[in-house]
Design an enzyme around this catalytic site. Structure first.
Site, PDB file in Angstrom:
ATOM      1  CB  SER A 153      -0.955  -0.045   1.197  1.00  0.00           C
ATOM      2  OG  SER A 153      -1.949   0.947   1.069  1.00  0.00           O
TER       3      SER A 153
ATOM      4  CG  ASP B  66      -4.344  -2.092   0.387  1.00  0.00           C
ATOM      5  OD1 ASP B  66      -3.136  -2.379   0.436  1.00  0.00           O
ATOM      6  OD2 ASP B  66      -4.841  -1.139   1.000  1.00  0.00           O
TER       7      ASP B  66
END
Length: 427
Positions: A48, A167
């Site tokens: 991320s 993610d």
């Protein structure tokens, strides 16, 4: 770890959302006071927003660039009347344009040697760490995949090499955190090498997404502001705290030449710990580092003048936090301007919604055929799975139960007669 052999350790940055500026403070402290920890690392991992910090280190981005980009997004959310719910909030598109404009042409060659990005395969949730990038556009696509939080950033996950990914923090938030040769960094309170030291008496921890989090109200607050950012000044304080936490990590392991954090708590520096000064002078070349757990935990509020500690970082943060000084912009930031903004919202919001949705649709047109084919395949898979399960349940209800002949005893009359006549014969 003695950090004696170059390339024998790695650095891993956790996903942090808008708290990614914490990683910038950590990276600047390491580059300033112990540059060999980043320059001599075998690989730099990230998921991320941690992956964005990792690519900034590898590409050699300036401190001003990192602070202005992250705090620029925070100020953008602050200026929207509905915050992250406003139709103008498009984080993936914004970051994509920034990466395309700023990354050098040979970044995929540099990243293939040192970068590792954590992603989550959709829809089975399998973790994938990518360390090889064929082109610059492929690297950008991987970064978009690891940043894509479902429904927060959109409804269609980005594609990489024919597969969909989301993610990386949802499957492996801190890559190789269980490896003793990895220096881990996280803005959440826990048992990570470089993280804020908690003052909460809670001893409970939550192990999730290959990371450990202390169960405390402060961590819940940090998780909230990682998705919904507060003021730029508060986010800038998280960057300063990252610098202090990294400095505490260096001083505890004797990787600095002089104790700095002691000066904020005590008047005189402490006596040197055996082995600490020697290791500090030769940058960790000698084995057997002695840990000094007495290094104080210094908060941002304990530092009266952060500019004396790190002038470059303080100047970059102050510059990035500056708002538009024009009278028109100052009026809309004032109280009457905010009231007028919300009063006009029923009139302005429909036009803003149409404009920004049309803009997003225009940007989506090149990818529309691929995304529609993927959605059609996903819908077919879900429908087939639902049909198969429903059919199996209906067959179980309609089909008669299968009974065992051994339970009824119809195939063994002799055994039944023997058991019946046995007591009569004895009588």
């Amino acid at each position: 770890m003695a950090f004696s052999e170059e390339g024998s350790w790695s650095v891993s940055f956790a996903g942090a959302g808008f708290l990614g500026l914490y990683h910038v403070g950590v990276s600047h402290c390491l580059l300033q006071r112990a540059p060999r920890l980043l320059q001599g690392a075998r690989r730099i991992y990230g998921s991320s927003s941690g992956a964005l910090n990792a690519i900034s280190i590898i590409s050699g981005k300036s401190l001003d660039y990192c602070c202005s980009n992250l705090l620029g997004m925070v100020k953008q959310v602050e200026g929207l009347s509905l915050g992250i719910l406003h139709p103008a909030y498009m984080p993936i598109e914004h970051i994509k344009h920034q990466l395309q404009d700023s990354l050098p042409d040979d970044i995929h060659i540099l990243a293939s040697q040192r970068l590792g990005i954590s992603m989550t395969h959709w829809p089975d949730g399998r973790n994938v760490i990518v360390t090889d990038f064929a082109t610059r556009d492929e690297l950008i696509q991987v970064l978009l995949c690891t940043l894509y939080f479902p429904f927060y950033c959109g409804t269609i996950p980005p594609e990489f090499r024919g597969e969909r990914y989301i993610d990386g923090a949802l499957s492996n938030n801190l890559p190789f955190a269980d490896c003793p040769s990895t220096i881990t960094v996280s803005p959440f309170h826990g048992t990570v090498d470089i993280c804020p030291q908690s003052t909460s008496p809670s001893l409970h921890e939550l192990n999730a997404f290959n990371a450990s989090f202390q169960i405390s109200t402060m961590n819940f607050f940090l998780g909230f502001i990682s998705l919904i950012p507060p003021s730029p000044e508060l986010v800038a304080d998280k960057c300063r705290q990252g610098y202090l936490d990294a400095l505490r990590f260096l001083e505890r392991r004797g990787l600095t030449k002089e104790p700095v954090l002691w000066t904020f708590v005590y008047k005189e520096p402490p006596a040197p710990v055996d082995g600490t000064q020697d290791v500090g002078r030769d940058h960790g070349q000698k084995a057997g580092l002695s840990l000094n757990w007495k290094v104080p935990n210094v908060q941002v509020k304990d530092v009266p003048d952060f500019e004396q500690l790190s002038p470059e970082l303080e100047a970059a943060l102050k510059k990035a936090c500056m708002r538009d000084p024009s009278p028109w912009a100052r009026f809309w930031r004032s109280g009457p301007g905010q009231v007028l903004t919300y009063l006009l919202l029923p009139c302005t919001l429909p036009f803003e919604y149409i404009y920004f949705r049309s803009r997003r649709l225009a940007e989506w047109l090149p990818d529309m055929p691929t995304d529609l084919c993927w959605m059609q395949g996903l819908l077919w898979t879900v429908t087939h799975e639902f049909y198969s399960r429903t059919k199996a349940q209906l067959l179980e209800l309609v089909s008669p139960p299968v009974t065992s002949t051994l339970d009824t005893g119809t195939l063994q009359p002799g055994a039944a007669t023997h058991s019946t006549l046995g007591p009569t014969h004895q009588a």
